[in-house]
Design an enzyme around this catalytic site. Structure first.
Site, PDB file in Angstrom:
ATOM      1  N   GLY A 239       0.640  -1.038  -0.111  1.00  0.00           N
ATOM      2  CA  GLY A 239      -0.136   0.000  -0.055  1.00  0.00           C
ATOM      3  C   GLY A 239       0.756   1.481  -0.102  1.00  0.00           C
ATOM      4  O   GLY A 239       0.147   2.332  -0.071  1.00  0.00           O
ATOM      5  N   ARG A 314      -5.560   3.287 -15.683  1.00  0.00           N
ATOM      6  CA  ARG A 314      -5.693   4.082 -14.459  1.00  0.00           C
ATOM      7  C   ARG A 314      -6.013   5.371 -14.668  1.00  0.00           C
ATOM      8  O   ARG A 314      -7.122   5.610 -13.872  1.00  0.00           O
ATOM      9  CB  ARG A 314      -4.107   4.046 -13.789  1.00  0.00           C
ATOM     10  CG  ARG A 314      -3.568   2.610 -13.730  1.00  0.00           C
ATOM     11  CD  ARG A 314      -2.306   2.910 -12.837  1.00  0.00           C
ATOM     12  NE  ARG A 314      -2.754   3.296 -11.269  1.00  0.00           N
ATOM     13  CZ  ARG A 314      -2.426   4.443 -11.244  1.00  0.00           C
ATOM     14  NH1 ARG A 314      -1.588   5.382 -11.953  1.00  0.00           N
ATOM     15  NH2 ARG A 314      -2.683   4.926  -9.880  1.00  0.00           N
ATOM     16  N   CYS A 346     -13.137   3.948 -28.834  1.00  0.00           N
ATOM     17  CA  CYS A 346     -14.210   4.897 -29.051  1.00  0.00           C
ATOM     18  C   CYS A 346     -15.030   4.924 -27.696  1.00  0.00           C
ATOM     19  O   CYS A 346     -16.157   4.636 -27.310  1.00  0.00           O
ATOM     20  CB  CYS A 346     -15.296   3.993 -29.982  1.00  0.00           C
ATOM     21  SG  CYS A 346     -14.440   3.822 -31.722  1.00  0.00           S
ATOM     22  N   GLU A 347     -14.622   5.572 -26.544  1.00  0.00           N
ATOM     23  CA  GLU A 347     -15.107   6.079 -25.536  1.00  0.00           C
ATOM     24  C   GLU A 347     -14.592   7.348 -24.919  1.00  0.00           C
ATOM     25  O   GLU A 347     -13.298   7.399 -25.038  1.00  0.00           O
ATOM     26  CB  GLU A 347     -14.448   5.058 -24.304  1.00  0.00           C
ATOM     27  CG  GLU A 347     -14.767   3.470 -24.585  1.00  0.00           C
ATOM     28  CD  GLU A 347     -15.949   2.830 -23.701  1.00  0.00           C
ATOM     29  OE1 GLU A 347     -16.381   3.717 -22.665  1.00  0.00           O
ATOM     30  OE2 GLU A 347     -16.364   1.779 -23.886  1.00  0.00           O
TER      31      GLU A 347
HETATM   32  C1  LIG Z   1      -2.901  -4.984  -3.919  1.00  0.00           C
HETATM   33  C2  LIG Z   1      -2.441  -5.720  -2.909  1.00  0.00           C
HETATM   34  C3  LIG Z   1      -1.291  -5.585  -2.311  1.00  0.00           C
HETATM   35  C4  LIG Z   1      -0.129  -4.788  -2.864  1.00  0.00           C
HETATM   36  O1  LIG Z   1      -0.621  -3.126  -2.741  1.00  0.00           O
HETATM   37  P1  LIG Z   1       0.310  -1.933  -3.291  1.00  0.00           P
HETATM   38  O2  LIG Z   1      -0.551  -0.838  -3.136  1.00  0.00           O
HETATM   39  O3  LIG Z   1       0.272  -2.304  -4.998  1.00  0.00           O
HETATM   40  O4  LIG Z   1       1.477  -2.022  -2.551  1.00  0.00           O
HETATM   41  C5  LIG Z   1      -0.830  -6.152  -1.218  1.00  0.00           C
HETATM   42  N1  LIG Z   1      -1.429  -7.012  -0.510  1.00  0.00           N
HETATM   43  C6  LIG Z   1      -2.944  -7.277  -0.777  1.00  0.00           C
HETATM   44  C7  LIG Z   1      -3.606  -8.114  -0.240  1.00  0.00           C
HETATM   45  C8  LIG Z   1      -3.393  -6.614  -2.024  1.00  0.00           C
HETATM   46  O5  LIG Z   1      -4.600  -6.621  -2.373  1.00  0.00           O
END
Ligand SMILES: *Cc1c(COP(=O)(O)O)cnc(C)c1O
Length: 421
Positions: A239, A314, A346-347
């Site tokens: 994360g 994204r 086409c969006e």
């Molecule tokens: C998506 C995910 C990650 C990785 O998240 P990042 O933001 O890319 O570091 C790690 N663990 C789980 C369970 C996830 O779903």
């Protein structure tokens, strides 16, 4: 920091000119830097130095087998969320004892595959899943090592589509119910309780939500130990965010994240797992595209690229920002002008940026989307019958195509026409 810099008037990936790559592969194409991937992995290794730990790369962020092999050989474990990702990690030579299985909807087939092939642990997300895993493991005469993913009800302060740690999200078991679920798990056949898991979301740009979550995990670990569970592993998820807009973003560094882990859970003597994806892969990749047309509209000018939302979703899916730079280095101090940068699909959603200031660009020029290594190629599709975007890995002065662009014949050959038609 990454290894995509201008040198001799052109954008380089390490010691290879992007122009040399696109001359061979055409565009659009993803280009990854091995040195950047390894450098980012090492930042986490260093951040946890001295603590027993395993850095498990989140395969869902960038799943090419060559990339997994590169990281696996450097010592990384893998965090997977499907049977397909399990197969990829194994094809890359990563042993089962370094693979953790996350995900809210693991099927019995996927559980069987991992148990038979070897797995470090399952991060279990619900009671029904726990019962299914107990059945599958017992029927194979095995014990499945598990953590339970707890939902700490923490606001990750990130985009709603990638926040996972609030009680209204589908992920994990509410932390308030965790002790009951652990008590039940301990009694189930085929289940071996070994730890606690948490993952609160992606692209977090502050440490405070991590601190809140890890503090709750530490408290829970003490309670579970008091209840008699041998909690010896903590999986703290991924994360950590990256700077997508270089000039005005400075998310926390892995070093400070590591210090936070020590401060909040270090005293528990547990083995620590983390699951970074974006921070390892994001700034290690570019999407290179060519300007097909520069079109003047009513009060707006459009730059129409040969890359589209199917190659990099994204911006349309998360309103994400990617810096877009010319592959030929612009002259210093040159005047910029605003463009709406779009793809050919086409969006209306096939828009990468609005009113983005760019130095002079013309038809036929190449541009690069920065920070496209994570959640880029893995989310690509063949919408509009556009061939799946190829991938290239650079290391020093060498590069290799690690997924080639399929031909139209190959794409069509995947369909089959029934005899009665
Ligand atoms: C998506 C995910 C990650 C990785 O998240 P990042 O933001 O890319 O570091 C790690 N663990 C789980 C369970 C996830 O779903």
């Amino acid at each position: 920091m990454d290894h995509f810099l201008y040198r001799g008037g052109q954008l380089m990936a390490e010691d290879v000119a992007i122009s040399e790559i696109v001359a061979e592969t055409g565009t659009p194409v993803y280009v990854y830097s091995a040195a950047t991937l390894l450098r980012h992995l090492k930042l986490f290794e260093d951040a946890l130095d001295g603590l027993p730990h395993l850095v498990c790369f989140a395969v869902k962020s960038l799943g090419n087998v060559a990339v997994l092999k590169l990281l696996g050989e450097a010592g990384a474990g893998m965090d997977i969320v499907s049977g397909g990702e399990y197969a990829r990690a194994r094809a890359a030579g990563v042993p089962g004892e370094r693979i953790v299985f996350s995900g809210v909807g693991k099927t019995r087939e996927e559980m069987r595959m991992a148990l038979e092939g070897g797995i470090r642990q399952f991060n279990v997300e619900s009671e029904p899943e726990l019962h299914a895993l107990s059945d599958v493991a017992s029927s194979l005469g095995k014990a499945a090592p598990i953590t339970i993913r707890v939902n700490p009800d923490v606001d990750a302060k990130t985009h709603a589509k990638i926040a996972t740690g609030k009680s209204e999200n589908k992920f994990g078991i509410p932390i308030a119910r965790a002790r009951d679920v652990y008590a039940m798990a301990a009694k189930l056949p085929g289940i071996e309780v070994i730890g606690v898991d948490v993952h609160i979301g992606s692209q977090l740009t502050e440490l405070a939500p991590f601190e809140a979550a890890f503090t709750k995990v530490a408290e829970l670990t003490e309670s579970l130990r008091a209840d008699g569970h041998d909690i010896r592993r903590l999986d703290l998820g991924g994360g950590l965010g990256i700077p997508y807009e270089r000039i005005n973003e400075a998310p926390p560094l892995p070093f400070d994240y590591g210090a936070l882990i020590r401060r909040t859970v270090g005293h528990l003597g547990c083995e620590i797992e983390i699951e970074p994806g974006r921070l390892v892969a994001g700034n290690a990749g570019l999407l290179v595209s060519r300007v097909t047309y520069a079109k003047s509209g009513e009060g707006r000018d459009f730059l129409i690229l040969d890359a589209a939302m199917n190659d990099l979703v994204r911006p349309s899916m998360y309103d994400a920002h990617h810096d877009i730079i010319p592959v030929a280095e612009p002259e210093a101090g040159v005047e910029t002008k605003p463009w709406d940068i779009v793809g050919p699909v086409c969006e209306t959603g096939d828009t990468f940026a609005r009113e983005r200031e760019l130095p002079p660009v013309a038809e036929g020029d190449f541009v690069a989307f920065r920070s496209a290594g994570a959640y880029g190629a893995v989310m690509a599709s063949e919408y509009n019958a556009r061939p799946l975007v190829p991938e290239v890995l650079v290391s020093g002065d060498q590069f290799a195509v690690i997924r080639r662009r399929p031909s139209y014949e190959e794409m069509i050959a995947r369909d089959s026409i029934p005899e009665w038609l």
